[in-house]
Design an enzyme around this catalytic site. Structure first.
Site, PDB file in Angstrom:
ATOM      1  N   HIS A   5      -3.910   3.100   7.740  1.00 58.65           N
ATOM      2  CA  HIS A   5      -2.765   2.741   8.562  1.00 58.65           C
ATOM      3  C   HIS A   5      -1.897   3.952   8.851  1.00 58.65           C
ATOM      4  O   HIS A   5      -1.854   4.908   8.078  1.00 58.65           O
ATOM      5  CB  HIS A   5      -1.911   1.677   7.862  1.00 58.65           C
ATOM      6  N   GLU A  43       0.848  -1.184   0.000  1.00 61.85           N
ATOM      7  CA  GLU A  43       0.000   0.000   0.000  1.00 61.85           C
ATOM      8  C   GLU A  43       0.885   1.235   0.000  1.00 61.85           C
ATOM      9  O   GLU A  43       2.110   1.144   0.130  1.00 61.85           O
ATOM     10  CB  GLU A  43      -0.925  -0.003   1.219  1.00 61.85           C
TER      11      GLU A  43
END
Length: 307
Positions: A260, A222
């Site tokens: 995150h 990511e």
């Protein structure tokens, strides 16, 4: 060899007496994980009753005062940590000092400085940390005698097979497990999405490369940081097995944290496009969607390693 943990190794749970700890300890037991007790100094000497779905009965697990006591009494080789962020550093240090060889940290929101200190100490002691802020580790049994499921990865999605999976995203871990469930996995590991983690994408690739049963690897990345680029550089020089990747976050705006703590583009660095280009330059095929990534991995297996 064994991937990350020996099958049937004794496991303790730090934070087992809390709601999340009890819930997921029951899940781990139902998966077949050999959980042998919990740690909570305030409840030492008590026990916790947990429900087992398979037999529709309850089992009772002891609660120990420290990881050292738990290891002495049970021979524990791994610990799963569910404690709140403010207690996580102490929990990790206690497990490290007890000589627990595998520490899986599910907790999110741990200060980066706390994680950095513990990860460095674990490295010096030859101890592996997985996480924090991760779904954990699942190693399906090749002999059908229960899985080693340490954390919150749903059980029953997959069985044993030739694919290794490493991911920075919990949800995408489950999605790709579902996409490739018919193939099966040697291990599924969620390394976590924080800026500093105990086990990196590169280190997971190294483990899969050394494992004879792993024939191909699915890597899920990511935005943010450079872990994917570092893994790509190593894979280009050392990986003999096909690796296929999926990168989340192509439409993420710069400077905005996306889920995150480590998933943020800063100064134009860490974009999904940058990661895609680095991976493809290393010969790693990158799917535009999870479904396409799964298709590419199937093609890699069918093509004897050519992705």
């Amino acid at each position: 060899m064994t991937l990350f943990i020996e099958h049937g190794a004794p496991v303790i749970v730090q934070g087992m007496t809390g709601h999340q700890g009890m819930t997921h300890t029951s899940r781990m037991l139902n998966a077949g994980t050999h959980v042998v007790g919990g740690v909570n100094p305030r409840k030492a000497g008590t026990s916790v009753s947990l429900h087992l779905d398979a037999s529709d009965t309850e089992t009772s697990l002891p609660v120990y005062a420290t990881c050292g006591e738990a290891r002495e009494k049970t021979g524990a080789q791994a610990s799963v940590i569910f404690v709140p962020p403010r207690f996580a550093k102490d929990a990790m240090l206690e497990a490290i000092d007890a000589g627990i060889k595998l520490i899986v940290v599910i907790t999110e929101g741990i200060p980066v400085a706390d994680t950095a200190y513990c990860v460095e100490l674990a490295l010096q002691r030859g101890i592996r940390i997985i996480g924090p802020n991760c779904p954990g580790l699942l190693v399906p049994s090749a002999v059908g005698e229960g899985n080693d499921n340490l954390g919150i990865i749903p059980n029953g999605i997959v069985g044993s097979g030739p694919v290794g999976l490493v991911s920075k995203s919990g949800t995408l871990t489950y999605q790709l497990m579902g996409e490739l469930a018919d193939l099966g996995f040697t291990a599924c590991i969620g390394v976590g999405g924080d800026p500093i983690v105990g086990t990196t994408l590169l280190e997971a690739l190294q483990q899969f490369e050394q494992d004879d049963n792993t024939k191909a690897v699915m890597m899920i990345g990511e935005i943010g940081g450079s872990a994917e680029q570092e893994a790509a550089r190593w894979a280009k020089e050392h990986m003999s097995k096909p690796v296929v990747a999926y990168i989340a976050g192509f439409t993420a705006p710069e400077g905005k944290q996306m889920g995150h703590a480590g998933a943020i583009i800063s100064g134009g660095k860490g974009t999904a496009q940058d990661k895609k280009e680095a991976l493809e330059a290393a010969g790693i095929a990158v799917g535009k969607t999870p479904a396409q990534a799964a298709t590419l991995l199937r093609q890699a297996l069918d093509g004897d390693g050519e992705a």
